[in-house]
Design a protein around this motif. Structure first.
Motif, PDB file in Angstrom:
ATOM      1  N   LYS A  52       0.880  -1.178   0.000  1.00 51.67           N
ATOM      2  CA  LYS A  52       0.000   0.000   0.000  1.00 51.67           C
ATOM      3  C   LYS A  52       0.914   1.223   0.000  1.00 51.67           C
ATOM      4  CE  LYS A  52      -0.222  -0.023   5.028  1.00 51.67           C
ATOM      5  NZ  LYS A  52      -1.007  -0.133   6.226  1.00 51.67           N
ATOM      6  N   LYS A  53       0.493   2.277  -0.679  1.00 49.55           N
ATOM      7  CA  LYS A  53       1.304   3.497  -0.740  1.00 49.55           C
ATOM      8  C   LYS A  53       0.786   4.575   0.203  1.00 49.55           C
ATOM      9  CE  LYS A  53       3.772   4.603  -4.080  1.00 49.55           C
ATOM     10  NZ  LYS A  53       4.664   4.865  -5.150  1.00 49.55           N
ATOM     11  N   GLU A  54      -0.384   4.304   0.814  1.00 50.55           N
ATOM     12  CA  GLU A  54      -0.955   5.269   1.754  1.00 50.55           C
ATOM     13  C   GLU A  54      -1.671   4.510   2.860  1.00 50.55           C
ATOM     14  OE1 GLU A  54      -4.123   8.968   1.737  1.00 50.55           O
ATOM     15  OE2 GLU A  54      -2.941   8.590  -0.056  1.00 50.55           O
ATOM     16  N   HIS A  55      -1.490   5.008   4.087  1.00 49.92           N
ATOM     17  CA  HIS A  55      -2.200   4.420   5.225  1.00 49.92           C
ATOM     18  C   HIS A  55      -2.975   5.531   5.927  1.00 49.92           C
ATOM     19  CE1 HIS A  55      -3.158   1.806   8.568  1.00 49.92           C
ATOM     20  NE2 HIS A  55      -2.889   2.832   9.362  1.00 49.92           N
ATOM     21  N   ASP A  56      -4.270   5.281   6.166  1.00 55.02           N
ATOM     22  CA  ASP A  56      -5.128   6.239   6.857  1.00 55.02           C
ATOM     23  C   ASP A  56      -5.407   5.712   8.259  1.00 55.02           C
ATOM     24  OD1 ASP A  56      -6.965   8.088   7.719  1.00 55.02           O
ATOM     25  OD2 ASP A  56      -8.359   7.800   6.048  1.00 55.02           O
ATOM     26  N   PHE A  57      -4.949   6.444   9.272  1.00 60.29           N
ATOM     27  CA  PHE A  57      -5.199   6.055  10.656  1.00 60.29           C
ATOM     28  C   PHE A  57      -6.636   6.346  11.063  1.00 60.29           C
ATOM     29  CE2 PHE A  57      -0.539   6.718  10.893  1.00 60.29           C
ATOM     30  CZ  PHE A  57      -0.176   5.458  11.358  1.00 60.29           C
ATOM     31  N   GLY A  58      -7.377   7.062  10.230  1.00 64.28           N
ATOM     32  CA  GLY A  58      -8.749   7.422  10.566  1.00 64.28           C
ATOM     33  C   GLY A  58      -8.758   8.549  11.575  1.00 64.28           C
ATOM     34  N   GLU A  59      -9.736   8.534  12.477  1.00 65.37           N
ATOM     35  CA  GLU A  59      -9.870   9.583  13.485  1.00 65.37           C
ATOM     36  C   GLU A  59      -9.102   9.162  14.734  1.00 65.37           C
ATOM     37  OE1 GLU A  59     -13.757  11.021  15.600  1.00 65.37           O
ATOM     38  OE2 GLU A  59     -13.810  11.673  13.502  1.00 65.37           O
ATOM     39  N   ILE A  60      -8.200  10.027  15.192  1.00 64.02           N
ATOM     40  CA  ILE A  60      -7.421   9.717  16.397  1.00 64.02           C
ATOM     41  C   ILE A  60      -7.488  10.896  17.363  1.00 64.02           C
ATOM     42  CG2 ILE A  60      -5.832   8.167  15.192  1.00 64.02           C
ATOM     43  CD1 ILE A  60      -3.712  10.390  15.302  1.00 64.02           C
ATOM     44  N   GLU A  61      -7.287  10.612  18.655  1.00 64.97           N
ATOM     45  CA  GLU A  61      -7.236  11.654  19.664  1.00 64.97           C
ATOM     46  C   GLU A  61      -5.921  12.412  19.517  1.00 64.97           C
ATOM     47  OE1 GLU A  61      -9.636  12.394  21.926  1.00 64.97           O
ATOM     48  OE2 GLU A  61     -10.921  10.775  21.197  1.00 64.97           O
ATOM     49  N   SER A  62      -5.952  13.697  19.798  1.00 68.54           N
ATOM     50  CA  SER A  62      -4.749  14.519  19.754  1.00 68.54           C
ATOM     51  C   SER A  62      -3.675  13.929  20.667  1.00 68.54           C
ATOM     52  CB  SER A  62      -5.088  15.949  20.178  1.00 68.54           C
ATOM     53  OG  SER A  62      -3.930  16.748  20.183  1.00 68.54           O
ATOM     54  N   ARG A  63      -2.457  13.916  20.185  1.00 66.87           N
ATOM     55  CA  ARG A  63      -1.270  13.441  20.918  1.00 66.87           C
ATOM     56  C   ARG A  63      -1.301  11.946  21.241  1.00 66.87           C
ATOM     57  NH1 ARG A  63       1.368  17.699  20.360  1.00 66.87           N
ATOM     58  NH2 ARG A  63       0.756  19.714  21.128  1.00 66.87           N
ATOM     59  N   THR A  64      -2.130  11.188  20.522  1.00 63.23           N
ATOM     60  CA  THR A  64      -2.159   9.738  20.705  1.00 63.23           C
ATOM     61  C   THR A  64      -1.230   9.111  19.673  1.00 63.23           C
ATOM     62  OG1 THR A  64      -4.466   9.828  21.427  1.00 63.23           O
ATOM     63  CG2 THR A  64      -3.639   7.687  20.682  1.00 63.23           C
ATOM     64  N   THR A  68       2.134   2.206  11.877  1.00 63.27           N
ATOM     65  CA  THR A  68       1.743   1.276  10.823  1.00 63.27           C
ATOM     66  C   THR A  68       3.000   0.687  10.205  1.00 63.27           C
ATOM     67  OG1 THR A  68       0.361   0.968   8.849  1.00 63.27           O
ATOM     68  CG2 THR A  68       1.663   2.989   8.954  1.00 63.27           C
ATOM     69  N   VAL A  69       2.818  -0.377   9.448  1.00 62.91           N
ATOM     70  CA  VAL A  69       3.934  -1.027   8.764  1.00 62.91           C
ATOM     71  C   VAL A  69       3.687  -0.950   7.260  1.00 62.91           C
ATOM     72  CG1 VAL A  69       5.130  -3.223   8.395  1.00 62.91           C
ATOM     73  CG2 VAL A  69       4.391  -2.573  10.697  1.00 62.91           C
ATOM     74  N   PHE A  70       4.704  -0.482   6.527  1.00 60.28           N
ATOM     75  CA  PHE A  70       4.652  -0.491   5.067  1.00 60.28           C
ATOM     76  C   PHE A  70       5.476  -1.686   4.594  1.00 60.28           C
ATOM     77  CE2 PHE A  70       3.485   3.939   5.705  1.00 60.28           C
ATOM     78  CZ  PHE A  70       2.505   4.106   4.738  1.00 60.28           C
ATOM     79  N   ALA A 106      12.368 -10.764  -3.238  1.00 61.78           N
ATOM     80  CA  ALA A 106      12.311 -10.788  -1.776  1.00 61.78           C
ATOM     81  C   ALA A 106      11.453  -9.627  -1.259  1.00 61.78           C
ATOM     82  CB  ALA A 106      13.718 -10.713  -1.187  1.00 61.78           C
ATOM     83  N   GLU A 107      11.024  -9.753   0.000  1.00 60.94           N
ATOM     84  CA  GLU A 107      10.153  -8.750   0.608  1.00 60.94           C
ATOM     85  C   GLU A 107      10.793  -8.142   1.847  1.00 60.94           C
ATOM     86  OE1 GLU A 107       6.422 -10.704   1.328  1.00 60.94           O
ATOM     87  OE2 GLU A 107       6.033 -10.987  -0.803  1.00 60.94           O
ATOM     88  N   GLY A 108      10.365  -6.919   2.173  1.00 61.53           N
ATOM     89  CA  GLY A 108      10.843  -6.222   3.356  1.00 61.53           C
ATOM     90  C   GLY A 108       9.744  -5.334   3.895  1.00 61.53           C
ATOM     91  N   GLU A 109      10.044  -4.633   4.982  1.00 60.71           N
ATOM     92  CA  GLU A 109       9.062  -3.741   5.582  1.00 60.71           C
ATOM     93  C   GLU A 109       9.761  -2.715   6.463  1.00 60.71           C
ATOM     94  OE1 GLU A 109       6.714  -6.689   7.708  1.00 60.71           O
ATOM     95  OE2 GLU A 109       7.689  -6.135   9.585  1.00 60.71           O
ATOM     96  N   GLU A 137      11.278   7.079  -3.714  1.00 62.34           N
ATOM     97  CA  GLU A 137       9.891   6.623  -3.762  1.00 62.34           C
ATOM     98  C   GLU A 137       9.190   7.241  -2.563  1.00 62.34           C
ATOM     99  OE1 GLU A 137       9.131   4.694  -6.404  1.00 62.34           O
ATOM    100  OE2 GLU A 137      11.226   4.476  -6.975  1.00 62.34           O
ATOM    101  N   ALA A 138       7.871   7.380  -2.611  1.00 60.36           N
ATOM    102  CA  ALA A 138       7.152   8.011  -1.501  1.00 60.36           C
ATOM    103  C   ALA A 138       5.915   7.216  -1.112  1.00 60.36           C
ATOM    104  CB  ALA A 138       6.756   9.430  -1.875  1.00 60.36           C
ATOM    105  N   VAL A 139       5.647   7.199   0.200  1.00 60.89           N
ATOM    106  CA  VAL A 139       4.402   6.668   0.747  1.00 60.89           C
ATOM    107  C   VAL A 139       3.843   7.749   1.669  1.00 60.89           C
ATOM    108  CG1 VAL A 139       5.053   4.237   0.568  1.00 60.89           C
ATOM    109  CG2 VAL A 139       5.615   5.496   2.642  1.00 60.89           C
ATOM    110  N   LYS A 140       2.569   7.626   2.049  1.00 56.19           N
ATOM    111  CA  LYS A 140       1.931   8.660   2.869  1.00 56.19           C
ATOM    112  C   LYS A 140       1.148   8.039   4.005  1.00 56.19           C
ATOM    113  CE  LYS A 140       1.356  12.078  -0.761  1.00 56.19           C
ATOM    114  NZ  LYS A 140       0.455  12.956  -1.477  1.00 56.19           N
ATOM    115  N   ILE A 141       1.028   8.830   5.068  1.00 58.94           N
ATOM    116  CA  ILE A 141       0.094   8.499   6.141  1.00 58.94           C
ATOM    117  C   ILE A 141      -0.857   9.676   6.288  1.00 58.94           C
ATOM    118  CG2 ILE A 141       1.664   6.962   7.405  1.00 58.94           C
ATOM    119  CD1 ILE A 141       1.982   9.338   9.437  1.00 58.94           C
ATOM    120  N   THR A 142      -2.089   9.377   6.657  1.00 63.00           N
ATOM    121  CA  THR A 142      -3.072  10.433   6.899  1.00 63.00           C
ATOM    122  C   THR A 142      -3.819  10.096   8.193  1.00 63.00           C
ATOM    123  OG1 THR A 142      -4.769   9.320   5.582  1.00 63.00           O
ATOM    124  CG2 THR A 142      -3.420  10.942   4.445  1.00 63.00           C
ATOM    125  N   ALA A 143      -4.373  11.117   8.792  1.00 58.78           N
ATOM    126  CA  ALA A 143      -5.194  10.937   9.992  1.00 58.78           C
ATOM    127  C   ALA A 143      -6.054  12.180  10.163  1.00 58.78           C
ATOM    128  CB  ALA A 143      -4.313  10.727  11.222  1.00 58.78           C
TER     129      ALA A 143
END
Length: 158
Positions: A52-64, A68-70, A106-109, A137-143
């Protein structure tokens, strides 16, 4: 004077033709084969393909803090070497990636930790520097970071 010019011309012709013959004799066929093989290998690059090139944490509390693992796979024709992984800010920390060459197939993370700072919609870019054809290369996280309930908003506070 004509004899000197004629003599120099003859000497020059002799020098050029003898150099040409010597240069041709110095070509080693094994060097040509080695250079051709080197050039063929140089055109083969590793290719990093992310699960996956993007991971969405969804709704999170501030400072929590969240993480995730890419996961990725080398789908190219040469060993993949990741030399660096950086985030667009200090609140996002990539870690735990192998610096060893990853063989084709081969695979990595790697893990990305986000400390939950910011407010509302937050997007962070993680840049992977590797020996791929593009080099980066680039991946993203969102929240969506909800406001800190303990922080005074200024409304009704005296």
């Amino acid at each position: 004077m004509k004899k000197i010019i004629l003599g120099l011309a003859a000497f020059t012709m002799l020098a050029f033709t003898s150099c040409k013959d010597n240069a041709a004799n110095k070509i080693d066929e094994s060097n040509i084969a080695a250079a051709a093989e080197r050039d063929a290998v140089a055109s083969k690059f590793p290719v990093i393909e992310f699960e996956k090139k993007e991971h969405d944490f969804g709704e999170i509390e501030s400072r929590t803090p969240v993480e995730t693992v890419f996961k990725y796979k080398n789908t190219g024709d040469a060993p993949l070497v990741i030399t660096d992984i950086k985030s667009s800010c200090g609140c996002t920390v990539p870690q735990n990636w192998s610096r060893e060459p990853l063989a084709p197939g081969a695979e990595g993370e790697f893990t990305v930790k986000f400390n939950g700072s910011g407010s509302n919609k937050v997007t962070k870019t993680i840049t992977v520097t590797a020996n791929t054809e593009q080099g980066k290369e680039a991946v993203k996280i969102t929240a969506f970071v909800k406001p800190d309930p303990n922080k005074a908003t200024g409304v009704g506070a005296h």
